[in-house]
Enzyme design. Structure first.
Site, short mmCIF file in Angstrom:
data_model
loop_
_atom_site.label_atom_id
_atom_site.label_comp_id
_atom_site.label_asym_id
_atom_site.label_seq_id
_atom_site.Cartn_x
_atom_site.Cartn_y
_atom_site.Cartn_z
N PRO A 2 1.13 1.11 1.16
CG PRO A 2 2.51 -0.47 2.13
CD PRO A 2 1.19 -0.33 1.44
CD GLU A 3 0.78 5.39 -2.42
OE1 GLU A 3 1.60 5.27 -3.37
OE2 GLU A 3 -0.44 5.13 -2.57
CG HIS A 90 -2.56 -12.33 7.50
ND1 HIS A 90 -3.22 -13.02 6.50
CD2 HIS A 90 -3.51 -11.88 8.35
CE1 HIS A 90 -4.52 -12.98 6.74
NE2 HIS A 90 -4.72 -12.31 7.86
NE ARG A 109 -6.60 -4.56 2.55
CZ ARG A 109 -7.13 -3.38 2.26
NH1 ARG A 109 -7.01 -2.91 1.02
NH2 ARG A 109 -7.76 -2.67 3.16
NE ARG A 149 0.52 13.46 -21.05
CZ ARG A 149 0.55 12.12 -20.94
NH1 ARG A 149 -0.44 11.49 -20.35
NH2 ARG A 149 1.57 11.44 -21.43
#
Length: 268
Positions: A2-3, A90, A109, A149
Site C-alpha cells: 500500500p502506497e 491473518h 506478511r 545529486r
C-alpha cells in the site's frame, strides 16, 4: 505494498465509522508484526476516537488516551466488519467499537506495525519530507534539494526525506507524464522540468486517491472495495507494450532494485 493513495483511501474509508466511536474491546491475536504490537493496546478501551489522519503512509488515529499510529506494511489492510464476522487466519488485531462494528487488521506478511505517538513526534515520522499534495511541496523544492545529486531522479523523488509517498508505481507514472527519463541524474534536471514533475506528482497521486488507489496483490480499501487506478497506468507493469503516446515499445530496467518502465522516445 500500500502506497500513499491506498493509505489515504483507507483513511477516508474508515474515518466516518471510527470518529466519535468508543472502543469497547481490543483483541490482539498475534503481536508478531514488524515490531511487536504494544502490550498496552487495551488502553484504548473506554476512550473515543476523535480523528483519523495520515502522515506519509502512516495512519494516525487520535484517541482520548493518546494517538495510535498504524502502518500497513507490505500487505496489511484495515476493514470495518460486523463483530460476528468469522476471523480469518491473518486477522491479527481487532478493535471493537461501540457501534457494533470492529476495526480489523489483516496482514499476511506481518510487515505492518502499531505504535503509540506522543505529540505527533515519533522516530518514524521525525525526518519525513513534506506531503506531496500540500502547499509545502512543488517543483521548486525538488530543484533546490536536487542540486549536486548524482542519484537517479526516480530514486530521488522516492526518498521520503525529500517528499513522502511517491512510491515506485507513482514515480514511474509521474516521470512519464513529465517526460523525464527515470535514470537521469537528479542534479541535471532543470528547474522548469522539475516544475512539470512536481505538477505531475500531484496529478498522479490525486487521481489515484480519487479512484481508490491502485490494486496490486492484497490491497483493498477500508470498506473492502478494491482500487481502480491500475486500469489507467501508462507505464508501470507495461514493459515492452506500446507507449500510449508514441506507440514505441516501453523499456524496462531496474533502479535501486525496483522495476522501472519508461519510453525512450517520450522521456529524455
Amino acid at each position: 505494498m500500500p502506497e500513499l493513495p491506498e493509505v489515504e483511501t483507507t483513511r477516508r474509508g474508515i474515518a466516518p465509522h471510527v470518529i466519535g466511536q468508543s472502543v469497547v474491546a481490543v483483541d490482539v491475536r498475534d503481536s508478531r508484526l514488524r515490531w511487536p504490537v504494544p502490550d498496552d493496546l487495551d488502553r484504548l478501551v473506554g476512550g473515543r476516537f476523535t480523528a483519523v489522519r495520515r502522515r506519509a503512509k502512516y495512519l494516525l488515529l487520535d484517541h482520548d488516551h493518546g494517538v495510535l499510529m498504524i502502518h500497513l506494511g507490505m500487505s496489511g489492510s484495515l476493514r470495518l466488519v460486523s463483530a460476528d464476522t468469522p476471523v480469518m487466519f491473518h486477522d491479527h488485531v481487532d478493535i471493537g467499537l461501540s457501534s457494533g462494528l470492529t476495526l480489523r487488521y489483516h496482514d499476511p506478511r506481518r510487515f505492518g506495525s502499531f505504535h503509540w505517538v506522543d505529540d505527533d513526534h515519533h522516530a518514524l515520522l521525525d525526518h519525513l519530507g513534506p506531503e506531496p499534495l500540500s502547499g509545502d511541496f512543488d517543483g521548486a523544492l525538488l530543484y533546490r534539494r536536487s542540486r549536486g545529486r548524482k542519484t537517479a531522479v526516480k530514486q530521488f523523488v522516492m526518498d521520503g526525506r525529500i517528499v513522502v509517498g511517491v512510491g515506485n508505481i507513482y514515480a514511474n507514472e509521474a516521470l512519464f507524464m513529465a517526460g523525464i527519463r527515470p535514470d537521469r541524474a537528479a542534479g541535471r534536471v532543470a528547474l522548469k522540468r522539475y516544475e512539470t514533475l512536481g505538477d505531475a506528482i500531484k496529478q498522479v497521486l490525486g487521481g489515484a486517491i480519487e479512484q481508490g488507489g491502485t490494486t496490486l496483490r492484497d490491497f483493498v480499501g477500508g470498506d473492502g472495495s478494491p482500487g481502480y487506478f491500475a486500469q489507467q497506468l501508462a507505464v508501470y507493469g507495461r514493459a515492452r507494450q506500446p507507449c500510449r503516446r508514441c506507440e514505441s515499445a516501453l523499456t524496462e530496467t531496474r533502479l535501486g532494485g525496483r522495476s522501472t518502465v519508461f519510453c525512450k522516445t517520450c522521456q529524455r
